[in-house]
Design a protein around this motif. Sequence first.
Motif, PDB file in Angstrom:
ATOM      1  N   VAL A   1      12.296  -2.343  10.926  1.00  0.00           N
ATOM      2  CA  VAL A   1      10.878  -2.447  10.581  1.00  0.00           C
ATOM      3  C   VAL A   1      10.576  -3.872  10.145  1.00  0.00           C
ATOM      4  N   LEU A   2       9.529  -4.433  10.729  1.00  0.00           N
ATOM      5  CA  LEU A   2       9.036  -5.745  10.323  1.00  0.00           C
ATOM      6  C   LEU A   2       7.860  -5.542   9.374  1.00  0.00           C
ATOM      7  N   ALA A   3       7.932  -6.158   8.205  1.00  0.00           N
ATOM      8  CA  ALA A   3       6.858  -6.078   7.211  1.00  0.00           C
ATOM      9  C   ALA A   3       6.215  -7.448   7.063  1.00  0.00           C
ATOM     10  N   LEU A   4       4.889  -7.481   7.161  1.00  0.00           N
ATOM     11  CA  LEU A   4       4.121  -8.711   6.961  1.00  0.00           C
ATOM     12  C   LEU A   4       3.243  -8.516   5.731  1.00  0.00           C
ATOM     13  N   ALA A   5       3.587  -9.195   4.642  1.00  0.00           N
ATOM     14  CA  ALA A   5       2.851  -9.088   3.385  1.00  0.00           C
ATOM     15  C   ALA A   5       1.801 -10.189   3.321  1.00  0.00           C
ATOM     16  N   LEU A   6       0.547  -9.807   3.045  1.00  0.00           N
ATOM     17  CA  LEU A   6      -0.580 -10.729   3.010  1.00  0.00           C
ATOM     18  C   LEU A   6      -1.114 -10.789   1.591  1.00  0.00           C
ATOM     19  N   ASP A   7      -0.886 -11.892   0.910  1.00  0.00           N
ATOM     20  CA  ASP A   7      -1.332 -12.033  -0.467  1.00  0.00           C
ATOM     21  C   ASP A   7      -2.837 -12.272  -0.528  1.00  0.00           C
ATOM     22  N   ALA A   8      -3.405 -12.029  -1.712  1.00  0.00           N
ATOM     23  CA  ALA A   8      -4.849 -12.203  -1.887  1.00  0.00           C
ATOM     24  C   ALA A   8      -5.270 -13.652  -1.723  1.00  0.00           C
ATOM     25  N   ASP A   9      -4.370 -14.606  -1.999  1.00  0.00           N
ATOM     26  CA  ASP A   9      -4.717 -16.028  -1.893  1.00  0.00           C
ATOM     27  C   ASP A   9      -4.533 -16.578  -0.491  1.00  0.00           C
ATOM     28  N   GLY A  10      -4.187 -15.708   0.481  1.00  0.00           N
ATOM     29  CA  GLY A  10      -4.027 -16.146   1.861  1.00  0.00           C
ATOM     30  C   GLY A  10      -2.602 -16.405   2.279  1.00  0.00           C
ATOM     31  N   ALA A  11      -1.670 -16.454   1.342  1.00  0.00           N
ATOM     32  CA  ALA A  11      -0.270 -16.671   1.688  1.00  0.00           C
ATOM     33  C   ALA A  11       0.306 -15.418   2.357  1.00  0.00           C
ATOM     34  N   ALA A  12       1.343 -15.607   3.153  1.00  0.00           N
ATOM     35  CA  ALA A  12       1.967 -14.490   3.867  1.00  0.00           C
ATOM     36  C   ALA A  12       3.471 -14.691   3.892  1.00  0.00           C
ATOM     37  N   ARG A  13       4.192 -13.588   4.002  1.00  0.00           N
ATOM     38  CA  ARG A  13       5.642 -13.632   4.107  1.00  0.00           C
ATOM     39  C   ARG A  13       6.107 -12.411   4.881  1.00  0.00           C
ATOM     40  N   THR A  14       7.274 -12.525   5.466  1.00  0.00           N
ATOM     41  CA  THR A  14       7.828 -11.437   6.266  1.00  0.00           C
ATOM     42  C   THR A  14       9.110 -10.915   5.636  1.00  0.00           C
ATOM     43  N   ALA A  15       9.449  -9.689   5.967  1.00  0.00           N
ATOM     44  CA  ALA A  15      10.680  -9.071   5.497  1.00  0.00           C
ATOM     45  C   ALA A  15      11.121  -8.048   6.528  1.00  0.00           C
ATOM     46  N   CYS A  16      12.379  -7.695   6.486  1.00  0.00           N
ATOM     47  CA  CYS A  16      12.942  -6.687   7.370  1.00  0.00           C
ATOM     48  C   CYS A  16      13.354  -5.479   6.546  1.00  0.00           C
ATOM     49  N   ILE A  17      13.002  -4.306   7.036  1.00  0.00           N
ATOM     50  CA  ILE A  17      13.388  -3.065   6.378  1.00  0.00           C
ATOM     51  C   ILE A  17      14.298  -2.299   7.329  1.00  0.00           C
ATOM     52  N   ASP A  18      15.544  -2.150   6.961  1.00  0.00           N
ATOM     53  CA  ASP A  18      16.478  -1.387   7.783  1.00  0.00           C
ATOM     54  C   ASP A  18      16.191   0.101   7.647  1.00  0.00           C
ATOM     55  N   LEU A  19      16.415   0.840   8.724  1.00  0.00           N
ATOM     56  CA  LEU A  19      16.228   2.285   8.697  1.00  0.00           C
ATOM     57  C   LEU A  19      17.388   2.953   7.971  1.00  0.00           C
ATOM     58  N   PRO A  20      17.286   4.256   7.703  1.00  0.00           N
ATOM     59  CA  PRO A  20      18.399   4.951   7.054  1.00  0.00           C
ATOM     60  C   PRO A  20      19.707   4.711   7.796  1.00  0.00           C
ATOM     61  N   PRO A  21      20.827   4.673   7.105  1.00  0.00           N
ATOM     62  CA  PRO A  21      22.110   4.350   7.755  1.00  0.00           C
ATOM     63  C   PRO A  21      22.492   5.386   8.808  1.00  0.00           C
ATOM     64  N   GLU A  22      23.404   4.970   9.694  1.00  0.00           N
ATOM     65  CA  GLU A  22      23.839   5.833  10.797  1.00  0.00           C
ATOM     66  C   GLU A  22      24.381   7.169  10.312  1.00  0.00           C
TER      67      GLU A  22
END
Length: 405
Positions: A249-270
């Motif tokens: 899962v790709l997460a794109l966080a959008l802050d109130a001041d216009g800044a943005a950052r990305t993160a990766c969320i792994d799914l449940p383990p095998e």
Amino acid sequence: MDELPSYPLPADLLLDILARCDPTTIIRCAATCKPWYRSITAPAFPGLLRTHAGGRPVTCLAGWFGGRDGFTAAAAESPVVKTVRSFLSRNAALLEPFDLVASRGGLVLFRREVATPVGRGRRRQCCLWICNPVTGWRRSIPSPEVYGYDQAHVLLAGDDAGGGRSSFRLVAVDLTTLRSYGDLSFQTFTASTTSLEAEAEHGGGVGACWSPVTELSPPEDFERVVNTTPVVLGRVAHWLFRTCGEYNVLALALDADGAARTACIDLPPESALRSGAISRKQMLLSSTADGRLSVIAGEETRISVWAHTVAADGSGGSGGWSLHATYEREWIARFVSPRTVRRKPGYPVIDFLWSARGGVVMSVHGFGGRVLLNMETNEIELRTQAGGIPYEVDLASLTAAMKSF
């Protein structure tokens, strides 16, 4: 402003109790008398609602858009549903060439792809149109620079947009560049309904515009997006990707001041979920009724729903998954009548189409309709519409449909 009538309990305590109720009860109280109506529609009351809802806006599912001119009510007919259908009918000719792509906070976003001549070739871009079917407000938005085959639009409204109840923020995202260059390109358009109205009155040239193109490099590789429509929770947009046979899962966080950052969320383990053996039509990103990110997986004999605990910073970079619910495929088969003989236990074969908070619409092979699995009530409903986008309205939109007095 009229004072609330005298009750055994103080007025502020009564409002605090009311803020813990469901939207239907709140609207009924607003229709009781002038003091209640003015107290509920006051600017301070939505903040009280969010406090008791864990910071989430209080919304009510009014129905589903099945296309440019189709709207199906979630429950019994209501003034909101009639208002939405009337708006679609009046603007049918305008909406004909557009596709509906997003809905949030009472706002609906439509998109139309066009090709314009550039030199000896043609440049493809998109025209955008945003509206509020309840209030009747509508406005076109200029085309962004970013454009790709896998294009997505993140729509934020109200406080999630960082500018108050009347504001909205639209983010145009090109997911195609992730596969080729490993970068995520996007632009942001932030405005309020009042500023766009002023722009229209002055013939354009004032108000909001698109920000410069921004590129971010996610921490991991992302190849093929499963569905370009994001799951938006607060100010974070989520997409499910499949890379080398595995999902993340790709997460794109959008802050109130216009800044943005990305993160990766792994799914449940095998060991918990063999997601690598599940096809793209059997995996869907969604959200639970209480506002948590969830993934719906079509395993061989059951459908499992996994809920994610979001990190403290809201980016989704840490936290964990837990099994939220399971639904046996054979249990779902009791509510439908397949037209073909099932070949082995674990059928019917089910493809996930789209989801709403706490629910998923599925296509059952051998059955000529659609099935809505309501995860709040654990009930199955048969539907006839081919697809759709859920339309949730906030308290301001609900009270706007009422006659003021």
